[in-house]
Design an enzyme around this catalytic site. Sequence first.
Site, PDB file in Angstrom:
ATOM      1  N   LYS A   1      -7.824  -7.608  -6.903  1.00 45.86           N
ATOM      2  CA  LYS A   1      -7.831  -7.806  -5.455  1.00 45.86           C
ATOM      3  C   LYS A   1      -9.259  -7.847  -4.936  1.00 45.86           C
ATOM      4  O   LYS A   1     -10.038  -6.922  -5.174  1.00 45.86           O
ATOM      5  CB  LYS A   1      -7.065  -6.656  -4.787  1.00 45.86           C
ATOM      6  CG  LYS A   1      -7.072  -6.681  -3.258  1.00 45.86           C
ATOM      7  CD  LYS A   1      -6.233  -7.822  -2.701  1.00 45.86           C
ATOM      8  CE  LYS A   1      -6.373  -7.962  -1.194  1.00 45.86           C
ATOM      9  NZ  LYS A   1      -5.604  -6.997  -0.447  1.00 45.86           N
TER      10      LYS A   1
ATOM     11  N   HIS B   1      -0.468   4.821   7.668  1.00 45.90           N
ATOM     12  CA  HIS B   1      -1.572   5.703   8.062  1.00 45.90           C
ATOM     13  C   HIS B   1      -0.964   6.878   8.806  1.00 45.90           C
ATOM     14  O   HIS B   1       0.053   6.718   9.486  1.00 45.90           O
ATOM     15  CB  HIS B   1      -2.531   4.978   9.023  1.00 45.90           C
ATOM     16  CG  HIS B   1      -3.320   3.886   8.380  1.00 45.90           C
ATOM     17  ND1 HIS B   1      -4.474   4.115   7.680  1.00 45.90           N
ATOM     18  CD2 HIS B   1      -3.120   2.546   8.332  1.00 45.90           C
ATOM     19  CE1 HIS B   1      -4.964   2.976   7.226  1.00 45.90           C
ATOM     20  NE2 HIS B   1      -4.154   1.998   7.606  1.00 45.90           N
TER      21      HIS B   1
ATOM     22  N   LEU C   1      -4.714  -5.859  10.008  1.00 45.10           N
ATOM     23  CA  LEU C   1      -5.640  -6.923   9.639  1.00 45.10           C
ATOM     24  C   LEU C   1      -5.047  -7.733   8.500  1.00 45.10           C
ATOM     25  O   LEU C   1      -4.471  -7.132   7.584  1.00 45.10           O
ATOM     26  CB  LEU C   1      -7.001  -6.337   9.236  1.00 45.10           C
ATOM     27  CG  LEU C   1      -7.786  -5.773  10.422  1.00 45.10           C
ATOM     28  CD1 LEU C   1      -8.997  -4.980   9.935  1.00 45.10           C
ATOM     29  CD2 LEU C   1      -8.227  -6.888  11.368  1.00 45.10           C
TER      30      LEU C   1
ATOM     31  N   HIS D   1      -1.272 -12.075   2.819  1.00 46.13           N
ATOM     32  CA  HIS D   1      -0.929 -11.942   4.245  1.00 46.13           C
ATOM     33  C   HIS D   1      -1.531 -13.045   5.119  1.00 46.13           C
ATOM     34  O   HIS D   1      -2.353 -12.771   5.992  1.00 46.13           O
ATOM     35  CB  HIS D   1      -1.290 -10.553   4.789  1.00 46.13           C
ATOM     36  CG  HIS D   1      -2.623  -9.988   4.362  1.00 46.13           C
ATOM     37  ND1 HIS D   1      -3.797 -10.677   4.474  1.00 46.13           N
ATOM     38  CD2 HIS D   1      -2.941  -8.795   3.811  1.00 46.13           C
ATOM     39  CE1 HIS D   1      -4.784  -9.927   4.028  1.00 46.13           C
ATOM     40  NE2 HIS D   1      -4.288  -8.778   3.610  1.00 46.13           N
TER      41      HIS D   1
ATOM     42  N   HIS E   1       0.867  -1.188   0.000  1.00 49.67           N
ATOM     43  CA  HIS E   1       0.000   0.000   0.000  1.00 49.67           C
ATOM     44  C   HIS E   1       0.899   1.233   0.000  1.00 49.67           C
ATOM     45  O   HIS E   1       1.717   1.391   0.906  1.00 49.67           O
ATOM     46  CB  HIS E   1      -0.874   0.047   1.256  1.00 49.67           C
ATOM     47  CG  HIS E   1      -1.753  -1.153   1.416  1.00 49.67           C
ATOM     48  ND1 HIS E   1      -3.032  -1.213   0.925  1.00 49.67           N
ATOM     49  CD2 HIS E   1      -1.530  -2.344   2.011  1.00 49.67           C
ATOM     50  CE1 HIS E   1      -3.577  -2.386   1.212  1.00 49.67           C
ATOM     51  NE2 HIS E   1      -2.678  -3.104   1.872  1.00 49.67           N
TER      52      HIS E   1
ATOM     53  N   ALA F   1      -6.337   0.033  11.004  1.00 49.40           N
ATOM     54  CA  ALA F   1      -5.502  -1.162  10.857  1.00 49.40           C
ATOM     55  C   ALA F   1      -4.446  -0.913   9.800  1.00 49.40           C
ATOM     56  O   ALA F   1      -4.751  -0.383   8.733  1.00 49.40           O
ATOM     57  CB  ALA F   1      -6.380  -2.340  10.451  1.00 49.40           C
TER      58      ALA F   1
ATOM     59  N   ASP G   1       2.545  -6.056   2.834  1.00 52.43           N
ATOM     60  CA  ASP G   1       1.335  -5.401   3.343  1.00 52.43           C
ATOM     61  C   ASP G   1       1.704  -4.148   4.134  1.00 52.43           C
ATOM     62  O   ASP G   1       1.023  -3.785   5.102  1.00 52.43           O
ATOM     63  CB  ASP G   1       0.484  -6.358   4.185  1.00 52.43           C
ATOM     64  CG  ASP G   1      -0.911  -5.798   4.454  1.00 52.43           C
ATOM     65  OD1 ASP G   1      -1.342  -4.877   3.741  1.00 52.43           O
ATOM     66  OD2 ASP G   1      -1.563  -6.274   5.403  1.00 52.43           O
TER      67      ASP G   1
ATOM     68  N   ARG H   1      -0.733   4.314  -1.025  1.00 52.34           N
ATOM     69  CA  ARG H   1      -1.700   5.439  -0.993  1.00 52.34           C
ATOM     70  C   ARG H   1      -1.487   6.376  -2.185  1.00 52.34           C
ATOM     71  O   ARG H   1      -0.892   5.992  -3.174  1.00 52.34           O
ATOM     72  CB  ARG H   1      -1.610   6.212   0.344  1.00 52.34           C
ATOM     73  CG  ARG H   1      -1.456   5.373   1.586  1.00 52.34           C
ATOM     74  CD  ARG H   1      -2.588   4.400   1.811  1.00 52.34           C
ATOM     75  NE  ARG H   1      -2.456   3.759   3.126  1.00 52.34           N
ATOM     76  CZ  ARG H   1      -3.064   2.625   3.449  1.00 52.34           C
ATOM     77  NH1 ARG H   1      -3.831   1.979   2.583  1.00 52.34           N
ATOM     78  NH2 ARG H   1      -2.914   2.125   4.657  1.00 52.34           N
TER      79      ARG H   1
ATOM     80  N   ASN I   1      -6.800  -0.134  -2.785  1.00 49.72           N
ATOM     81  CA  ASN I   1      -7.824   0.358  -1.845  1.00 49.72           C
ATOM     82  C   ASN I   1      -7.636   1.830  -1.495  1.00 49.72           C
ATOM     83  O   ASN I   1      -7.528   2.208  -0.332  1.00 49.72           O
ATOM     84  CB  ASN I   1      -7.872  -0.521  -0.570  1.00 49.72           C
ATOM     85  CG  ASN I   1      -6.587  -0.517   0.208  1.00 49.72           C
ATOM     86  OD1 ASN I   1      -5.511  -0.311  -0.350  1.00 49.72           O
ATOM     87  ND2 ASN I   1      -6.668  -0.741   1.509  1.00 49.72           N
TER      88      ASN I   1
HETATM   89  C1  NCD Z   1      -4.445  -2.346   5.026  1.00 49.97           C
HETATM   90  C2  NCD Z   1      -4.574  -0.848   4.736  1.00 49.97           C
HETATM   91  O1  NCD Z   1      -4.379  -0.047   5.652  1.00 49.97           O
HETATM   92  O2  NCD Z   1      -4.830  -0.492   3.580  1.00 49.97           O
HETATM   93  N1  NCD Z   1      -4.479  -2.558   6.450  1.00 49.97           N
HETATM   94  C3  NCD Z   1      -4.006  -3.651   7.115  1.00 49.97           C
HETATM   95  O3  NCD Z   1      -4.189  -3.710   8.328  1.00 49.97           O
HETATM   96  N2  NCD Z   1      -3.355  -4.603   6.516  1.00 49.97           N
HETATM   97  C4  NCD Z   1      -5.518  -3.091   4.302  1.00 49.97           C
HETATM   98  C5  NCD Z   1      -5.320  -4.589   4.275  1.00 49.97           C
HETATM   99  O4  NCD Z   1      -4.463  -5.092   3.531  1.00 49.97           O
HETATM  100  O5  NCD Z   1      -6.009  -5.282   5.030  1.00 49.97           O
HETATM  101 ZN    ZN Z   2      -2.932  -4.994   2.481  1.00 49.82          ZN
END
Ligand code: NCD
Ligand code: ZN
Length: 345
Positions: free
Chosen positions: A100, A252, A220, A175, A16, A264, A248, A18, A42
């Site tokens: 995905k 944030h 998560l 994951h 990720h 998460a 993963d 962003r 996402n």
């Molecule tokens: C991920 C996210 O923040 O985009 N968060 C996470 O806890 N892994 C989303 C995901 O892969 O579940």
């Molecule tokens: Zn992820």
Amino acid sequence: MPQSITIATPTDFHLHIRDGEILKTVLPHSANEYGSALIMPNLKPPVTSLALAKKYKMEILQALPVDTTFKPLMSLYFTQNLNGPAVREAYASDTVTAVKLYPAGATTNSDSGVSYYDGIEGTLETMAELGMPLLVHGEVTDQAVDIFDREVRFIEGILEPIRKRVPTLKVVMEHITTKEAVQYVLEANDNLGATITAHHLLLNRNAIFQGGIHPHHYCLPILKRETHREALVNAAVSGNKKFFLGTDSAPHPQGAKESACGCAGIYTAFSSLPLYTEVFEKKNALDKLEGFASFHGADFYGIPRNEGSVTLVKEETIIPDSFTFGEDVVVPFRSGGSVAWKVVG
Ligand code: NCD
Ligand code: ZN
């Protein structure tokens, strides 16, 4: 001479980054260690079409440091409306590598995901025909199911039926976090693979409550018991080609993590390759790192392995407290601590 290891340039098959300001901060961390990465879709709003994937890829390419050859591999977000012609067009375009699937409500920005599985078979059949992998966030969303059991329930109730109905579909369980998932992948045919994160290899669920609640260890699927962590480590270092690297890494803003209802996601990209190397070294399995990090994933996807190599030396390296983007900061995994290895080129 410090101990060192050189491996073929790795790929992060679950990342990720962003968009906007945060992308500019975190992307160079991955580009410094990896030759390519499978970029998660996402965003807000999610990357649900080829046009959005092209736009996002352009934003990533423009944010890359000038001297890098890092390649973003794009994914599409599976919505209830995604159809066969759309995935066919996306795959043919050379922009999109995989799709995905988030069960709606399972994790960060998954509200537009899938809530019923009966209508999606046609799309999955087209993907199977194309050889395009389906990447799954493997957790059920029924809030009555204990959070620590959601992965196992997903395997039994959703994944196994999907794989029975479309047996030629390539699926990556993203994951994985449990010994049951490891077992399920081991017993499946070669159309099933799995990514494993550095944090699930390094921590068990006690880390969430270490000296008080620890929001930067909340992700998560949630961290599990030590027996599960051990099963994941054994799978990763086994040399089995079904298991490969996917961090993963999920940044944030600090305030969104350290909050009454924290998000998460764990930000590992700054030092993820050194973190994985720590795990393999502890198991005397440094010779298996290259397969896991650089070969198994590309071979599963049927894409070329990266060219070149990266070298790590055994040298304790401090991890910064935080990284600034705009008016915000992101706090990395092991913030203010250290990691035993360092990427040197
Ligand atoms: C991920 C996210 O923040 O985009 N968060 C996470 O806890 N892994 C989303 C995901 O892969 O579940
Ligand atoms: Zn992820």
